[in-house]
Motif scaffolding. Structure first.
Motif, short mmCIF file in Angstrom:
data_model
loop_
_atom_site.label_atom_id
_atom_site.label_comp_id
_atom_site.label_asym_id
_atom_site.label_seq_id
_atom_site.Cartn_x
_atom_site.Cartn_y
_atom_site.Cartn_z
N ILE A 153 -21.28 -37.30 34.85
CA ILE A 153 -21.28 -36.00 35.50
C ILE A 153 -20.31 -35.04 34.82
N SER A 154 -19.91 -35.34 33.59
CA SER A 154 -18.91 -34.52 32.91
C SER A 154 -19.38 -33.08 32.69
N LYS A 155 -20.68 -32.87 32.54
CA LYS A 155 -21.16 -31.51 32.28
C LYS A 155 -21.58 -30.78 33.56
N TYR A 156 -21.34 -31.42 34.71
CA TYR A 156 -21.74 -30.82 35.98
C TYR A 156 -20.54 -30.57 36.89
N ALA A 157 -20.69 -29.62 37.77
CA ALA A 157 -19.80 -29.53 38.93
C ALA A 157 -20.40 -30.45 39.98
N TYR A 158 -19.56 -31.00 40.84
CA TYR A 158 -20.11 -31.95 41.79
C TYR A 158 -19.29 -31.99 43.07
N LEU A 159 -19.93 -32.55 44.09
CA LEU A 159 -19.28 -32.76 45.38
C LEU A 159 -19.55 -34.19 45.81
N ASP A 160 -18.48 -34.96 46.03
CA ASP A 160 -18.64 -36.30 46.59
C ASP A 160 -19.03 -36.17 48.04
N LEU A 161 -20.12 -36.82 48.42
CA LEU A 161 -20.62 -36.67 49.79
C LEU A 161 -19.99 -37.67 50.76
N GLY A 162 -19.14 -38.55 50.24
CA GLY A 162 -18.41 -39.44 51.14
C GLY A 162 -19.21 -40.63 51.63
#
Length: 292
Positions: A153-162
């Motif tokens: 995911i280095s080229k993406y912004a992301y959100l951990d959904l938990g």
């Protein structure tokens, strides 16, 4: 210069495999359509169709243009819808690529809450594995993608959904392994396995990647429902995630986790340079709120 109108003509002709049928659907005369396609071929310097007795078919060059044209036209339609919703916002379209995961229910709850506020909000789901959804995300055809595996995911912004999904085997209840509470990971080398089509990629847990050559792979799959049918017929054991296949009392199948336990986190990812529509921005904020 290539025109969008001509691209739509080309795509419809490729779908119909007939100038006559395509012209009728496009509400133009057949000579007009033929001339537009001929001009397009001249502009590109390539023959796009081969003519047979009953149908016309795409040449190899035509197939390349067809795939490009689908992406171009989809992007144009998405952009048009986004701008049409800017002046008087009451909703809009959100395009979401989804891996198979029970955790997607969290995204569905966020969608429902937001739709209660904006009745004209529409969600378009594209289901697939990490490879296919990330490809569409990279092309700008999706606002977000939901990935389960430990993908790069280095080229993406992301959100951990938990939330995380548990890896294990889907098997018949009459299998000798079904008597166990869990399956020792070393036992995977002793049974016929049905695995994700991507094989030894970063979609699979690290242990499986390192020991891929020791596994007996008898079948591969993209989506696990079809893999479960192979399991029902006794073909082998499907390696996948929990809670995706019905394993209730009426089902001939059951799920057993591997041990030591392997889990994959669920993440919402998006392109770092992506300019969100107002609808997509609202959805992201709603999901972030639910994850706090």
């Amino acid at each position: 210069m290539m025109e969008l109108r001509v691209l739509r003509y080309f795509v419809e002709t490729a779908r119909e495999k007939s100038m006559t049928n395509a012209a009728q659907k496009l509400h133009v005369t057949q000579p007009t359509l033929s001339r537009q396609i001929k001009d397009l071929e001249d502009e590109l310097g390539q023959k796009l169709f081969t003519r047979g007795n009953y149908h016309i078919n795409l040449t190899p060059e035509g197939k390349i243009l067809y795939n490009r044209a689908l992406d171009i036209l989809e992007m144009v339609d998405l952009t048009t819808m986004e701008f049409s919703a800017m002046h008087d916002f009451t909703g809009g379209d959100i395009n979401l690529g989804c891996a198979e995961s029970d955790g997607v229910s969290l995204l569905a709850k966020a969608a429902k809450q937001l739709q209660n506020e904006y009745k004209n909000l529409h969600f378009h789901l594209y289901s697939g594995n990490a490879e296919t959804v990330c490809e569409r995300l990279d092309k700008g055809l999706l606002d977000f993608a939901v990935v389960v595996q430990n993908v790069d995911i280095s080229k993406y912004a992301y959100l951990d959904l938990g939330v995380s999904d548990t890896w294990g085997l889907i098997m018949r209840k009459d299998s000798s392994l079904a008597e166990k509470k869990h399956i020792l990971i070393e036992e995977l080398t002793e049974i016929p396995l049905i695995v994700s089509r991507q094989g030894a990629t970063n979609e699979m847990p690290e242990w499986l990647q390192k020991n891929y050559d020791r596994l007996t792979i008898i079948a591969t799959y993209d989506l696990i429902f079809n893999a479960s049918i192979l399991v029902k017929e006794g073909l082998g054991y499907a390696l996948g995630l929990d809670k995706l296949i019905n394993t209730g009392e009426e089902s001939p199948l059951c799920f057993r986790p591997v041990y030591p336990a392997i889990s994959s986190p669920l993440r919402l990812i998006w392109r770092k340079d992506h300019q969100f529509s107002h609808a997509a921005s609202l959805y992201l904020e709603k999901v972030k709120t639910m994850c706090r």
